[in-house]
Motif scaffolding. Structure first.
Motif, PDB file in Angstrom:
ATOM      1  N   SER A 190      42.096  33.517  45.785  1.00  0.00           N
ATOM      2  CA  SER A 190      42.372  33.229  47.345  1.00  0.00           C
ATOM      3  C   SER A 190      42.996  34.351  47.914  1.00  0.00           C
ATOM      4  O   SER A 190      42.996  34.487  49.008  1.00  0.00           O
ATOM      5  CB  SER A 190      42.862  32.057  47.416  1.00  0.00           C
ATOM      6  N   PRO A 193      40.889  39.945  49.766  1.00  0.00           N
ATOM      7  CA  PRO A 193      40.685  40.031  50.992  1.00  0.00           C
ATOM      8  C   PRO A 193      39.123  39.722  51.235  1.00  0.00           C
ATOM      9  O   PRO A 193      38.133  40.276  50.270  1.00  0.00           O
ATOM     10  CB  PRO A 193      40.920  41.426  51.333  1.00  0.00           C
ATOM     11  N   ALA A 194      38.644  39.030  52.315  1.00  0.00           N
ATOM     12  CA  ALA A 194      37.326  38.755  52.560  1.00  0.00           C
ATOM     13  C   ALA A 194      36.445  40.306  52.684  1.00  0.00           C
ATOM     14  O   ALA A 194      35.319  40.187  52.285  1.00  0.00           O
ATOM     15  CB  ALA A 194      37.100  38.259  53.783  1.00  0.00           C
ATOM     16  N   ASP A 195      36.922  41.318  53.310  1.00  0.00           N
ATOM     17  CA  ASP A 195      36.153  42.673  53.316  1.00  0.00           C
ATOM     18  C   ASP A 195      35.961  43.287  51.994  1.00  0.00           C
ATOM     19  O   ASP A 195      34.914  43.906  51.682  1.00  0.00           O
ATOM     20  CB  ASP A 195      36.821  43.547  54.228  1.00  0.00           C
ATOM     21  N   ILE A 197      35.367  41.475  49.331  1.00  0.00           N
ATOM     22  CA  ILE A 197      34.316  40.816  48.632  1.00  0.00           C
ATOM     23  C   ILE A 197      33.060  41.143  49.281  1.00  0.00           C
ATOM     24  O   ILE A 197      31.998  41.267  48.691  1.00  0.00           O
ATOM     25  CB  ILE A 197      34.802  39.060  48.793  1.00  0.00           C
ATOM     26  N   ALA A 198      32.954  41.375  50.477  1.00  0.00           N
ATOM     27  CA  ALA A 198      31.747  41.657  51.385  1.00  0.00           C
ATOM     28  C   ALA A 198      31.368  42.924  50.931  1.00  0.00           C
ATOM     29  O   ALA A 198      30.060  43.421  50.801  1.00  0.00           O
ATOM     30  CB  ALA A 198      32.056  41.630  52.930  1.00  0.00           C
TER      31      ALA A 198
END
Length: 290
Positions: A190, A193-195, A197-198
């Protein structure tokens, strides 16, 4: 006043300066050892200023701890030779103890903390005069918690502090050793960072063949998700195989102990410093031409 050998010896022991420098300082100050000491300190500061621009990327990471309080301090020298010098080692150990006792918030605040008969900054300047290299107190990290805190330093070059809730000090120290070895950027999935993963999804998709990309969307998503899960395990502390028992993940070890990692801090000597590779042969040749 007569400058006796015993007076020179006493000043040398107090200042760490060379014998001739001590004798000269005493002669210039009528044998007053306190004034001579002050004079040597001023000289040391002048020498420190001249060396301040030189790159210091070697050195030590030192640890001081007491219960739930622990600090790591990175102190740099120009060469590994000085980093192993007993005067440098003594200074770094003293600075770490001062950092813990003073509660200094960062390296800048630590400079004015008391060390010996003066401050950390004054002791640093005196050390520079003695070893002839730039010395910098570069970074300080600390933990102060009612939870379990442990620290570990590997070879004087990598230091880690770990705070855990539950478990015991032995587990916390084992985790500190793991972080020193594996250097995970994040604690758990968790935290990633989402970026990040993207971007990894984009990379994994680009690496796939046209045949793989032609698979049904739900199957393609499962393939990509599996690859991303593996990457997340690689960059998270809890997802990595535990360095002290690679048959288990860190997450499994923590669950077995009923523990949770709250935070960790890691310092490595010289990280982020651009090192200058000296061409000593060229330097000597240049000096011979002067």
């Amino acid at each position: 006043m007569e400058i006796t050998a015993s007076l020179v010896k006493e000043l040398r022991e107090r200042s760490g300066a060379g014998m001739m420098e001590c004798k000269k300082a005493l002669a210039e100050n009528n044998g007053d050892i306190d004034v001579a000491m002050e004079s040597l300190r001023k000289t040391g500061l002048a020498k420190a200023d001249k060396k301040a621009g030189r790159v210091a990327a070697e050195g030590r990471v030192v640890l001081a701890a007491n219960g739930g309080k622990a600090v790591l301090v990175e102190i740099n020298s120009e060469t590994d030779f000085v980093a192993k010098d007993e005067n440098f080692i003594s200074f770094t150990n003293g600075v770490a103890d001062t950092a813990l006792a003073s509660g200094a918030a960062d390296a800048d605040a630590l400079k004015s903390a008391k060390l010996g008969g003066g401050t950390v900054e004054e002791a640093r300047a005196a050390l520079i005069a003695k070893v002839g290299e730039n010395v910098q107190v570069r970074r300080l990290v600390k933990l102060d918690s009612s939870n379990i805190v442990a620290g570990y330093v590997h070879g004087g070059r990598i230091g880690v502090l770990v705070e855990i809730k539950g478990g015991d000090v032995e587990l916390a120290r084992g985790l500190a050793m793991h972080v020193a070895a594996m250097n995970p950027p994040y604690i758990k999935a968790s935290d990633v960072p989402a970026d990040f993963i993207a971007k990894e999804k984009e990379i994994e998709l680009a690496k796939m063949s046209e045949k793989e990309k032609a698979k049904p969307a739900d199957i393609l998503e499962k393939i990509i998700s599996g690859k991303i899960a593996k990457i997340i395990n690689e960059v998270t502390l809890t997802g990595q195989p535990y360095a002290l028992n690679t048959d288990q993940s860190v997450d499994a070890v923590l669950k077995a102990a009923g523990a949770e990692v709250i935070t960790f801090q890691r310092l490595a000597v010289g990280e982020g410093i651009e090192k200058v590779v000296e061409d000593y042969a060229a330097e000597v040749a240049k000096a011979m031409q002067v």
